[in-house]
Design a protein around this motif. Structure first.
Motif, PDB file in Angstrom:
ATOM      1  N   PRO A  50       0.817  -1.227   0.000  1.00 54.80           N
ATOM      2  CA  PRO A  50       0.000   0.000   0.000  1.00 54.80           C
ATOM      3  C   PRO A  50       0.846   1.270   0.000  1.00 54.80           C
ATOM      4  N   VAL A  51       1.966   1.234   0.672  1.00 60.43           N
ATOM      5  CA  VAL A  51       2.824   2.426   0.726  1.00 60.43           C
ATOM      6  C   VAL A  51       3.487   2.641  -0.640  1.00 60.43           C
ATOM      7  N   LEU A  52       3.939   1.558  -1.262  1.00 60.94           N
ATOM      8  CA  LEU A  52       4.528   1.685  -2.602  1.00 60.94           C
ATOM      9  C   LEU A  52       3.496   2.228  -3.592  1.00 60.94           C
ATOM     10  N   GLU A  53       2.267   1.728  -3.496  1.00 62.77           N
ATOM     11  CA  GLU A  53       1.203   2.225  -4.395  1.00 62.77           C
ATOM     12  C   GLU A  53       0.962   3.717  -4.189  1.00 62.77           C
ATOM     13  N   ALA A  54       0.979   4.143  -2.934  1.00 62.08           N
ATOM     14  CA  ALA A  54       0.751   5.566  -2.631  1.00 62.08           C
ATOM     15  C   ALA A  54       1.879   6.413  -3.212  1.00 62.08           C
ATOM     16  N   ILE A  55       3.111   5.928  -3.084  1.00 60.82           N
ATOM     17  CA  ILE A  55       4.253   6.673  -3.635  1.00 60.82           C
ATOM     18  C   ILE A  55       4.118   6.749  -5.157  1.00 60.82           C
ATOM     19  N   LYS A  56       3.747   5.630  -5.775  1.00 61.01           N
ATOM     20  CA  LYS A  56       3.612   5.592  -7.238  1.00 61.01           C
ATOM     21  C   LYS A  56       2.585   6.618  -7.721  1.00 61.01           C
ATOM     22  N   ARG A  80       5.864  -5.324  -8.754  1.00 56.83           N
ATOM     23  CA  ARG A  80       5.805  -4.708 -10.079  1.00 56.83           C
ATOM     24  C   ARG A  80       4.455  -4.011 -10.280  1.00 56.83           C
ATOM     25  N   ASP A  81       3.367  -4.715  -9.950  1.00 54.58           N
ATOM     26  CA  ASP A  81       2.022  -4.139 -10.124  1.00 54.58           C
ATOM     27  C   ASP A  81       1.827  -2.911  -9.228  1.00 54.58           C
ATOM     28  N   ALA A  82       2.492  -2.904  -8.075  1.00 54.52           N
ATOM     29  CA  ALA A  82       2.354  -1.774  -7.143  1.00 54.52           C
ATOM     30  C   ALA A  82       3.177  -0.568  -7.591  1.00 54.52           C
TER      31      ALA A  82
END
Ligand code: DX5
Ligand code: ZN
Length: 218
Positions: A50-56, A80-82
């Motif tokens: 979730p944190v990686l997705e937020a950064i992305k 990769r998907d995140a």
């Protein structure tokens, strides 16, 4: 030669990730380093998808994901998907590095491999030809804010020799304890990417510190 600064988000203010990302977007940092720790391979737990997705969602830079986890192959596609652009795994965590390399490649991410400071650099010999980047840890993986291990300079030289014997083309990244007192020497020694956490995020002017790490005057 490429010269890249990769601020390590681990040292940033997690209560305000959006403004951290905006600052990084405006800065000369080309990559952003994302430390994922599982509390098993390393004695610390950081964050995950979730944190990686937020950064992305907020960051336009290359996301450089450093996996400090056992069984990395189980999670490659999800990272990769995140949003991971580069996925780096620890050689110590896998039985069959080629399999992990193939999985990362298949996911569409660039491939990185890394080792802790107590692993002989020669352990990378069989994989340097297959990866886009080799990361030499200059502290033991697990925590930000540790002291740089000076033997890293010798290890960079050794890694370059291993690479040139095979005519392998990969970038060299260094991670841990990097700040203004060692960054320029590391670039001069042949490092292409320097990760820096505390040095950047605990400075009063992070974008200026990034410039200084790159040796830019303005
Ligand atoms: C350590 C991490 C590093 C760390 C660097 O396990 O891999 O990326 O965040 O932090 P500093 O620059 O503070 O040593
Ligand atoms: Zn890292």
């Amino acid at each position: 030669m490429e010269k890249i600064i990769a601020p390590s988000i681990l040292a940033a203010d997690f209560s305000n990730l959006q403004s951290v990302c905006q600052m990084l977007n405006r800065s000369r940092a080309e990559w952003v380093h994302i430390d994922v720790m599982d509390g098993v391979f390393v004695p610390n737990i950081s964050f995950g998808f979730p944190v990686l997705e937020a950064i992305k969602r907020h960051c336009v830079k290359t996301l450089d994901v450093h996996l400090m986890i056992r069984n990395p192959e189980k999670y490659i596609q999800r990272f990769r998907d995140a949003g991971a652009d580069i996925i780096t795994f620890h050689l110590e965590t896998v039985d069959n590095p080629q399999n992990t390399i193939d999985l990362i490649r298949k996911s569409g991410a660039k491939v990185g491999v890394t080792i802790n400071p107590n692993v002989p650099v020669a352990a990378l010999t069989p994989v340097v030809k297959q990866v886009d980047m080799a990361l030499l840890m200059s502290v033991f993986a697990g925590f930000g804010g540790q002291k740089f291990i000076p033997e890293t300079f010798e290890r960079v030289k050794e890694l370059q020799q291993i690479g040139s014997l095979q005519d392998a083309k990969f970038l060299i990244e260094i991670d841990g304890g990097i700040c203004l007192d060692n960054a320029h020497a590391l670039f001069d020694a042949g490092a292409n990417i320097l990760v820096a956490g505390n040095c950047i995020f605990h400075s009063s002017d992070p974008t200026k510190t990034i410039d200084q790490l790159l040796n830019c005057k303005e």
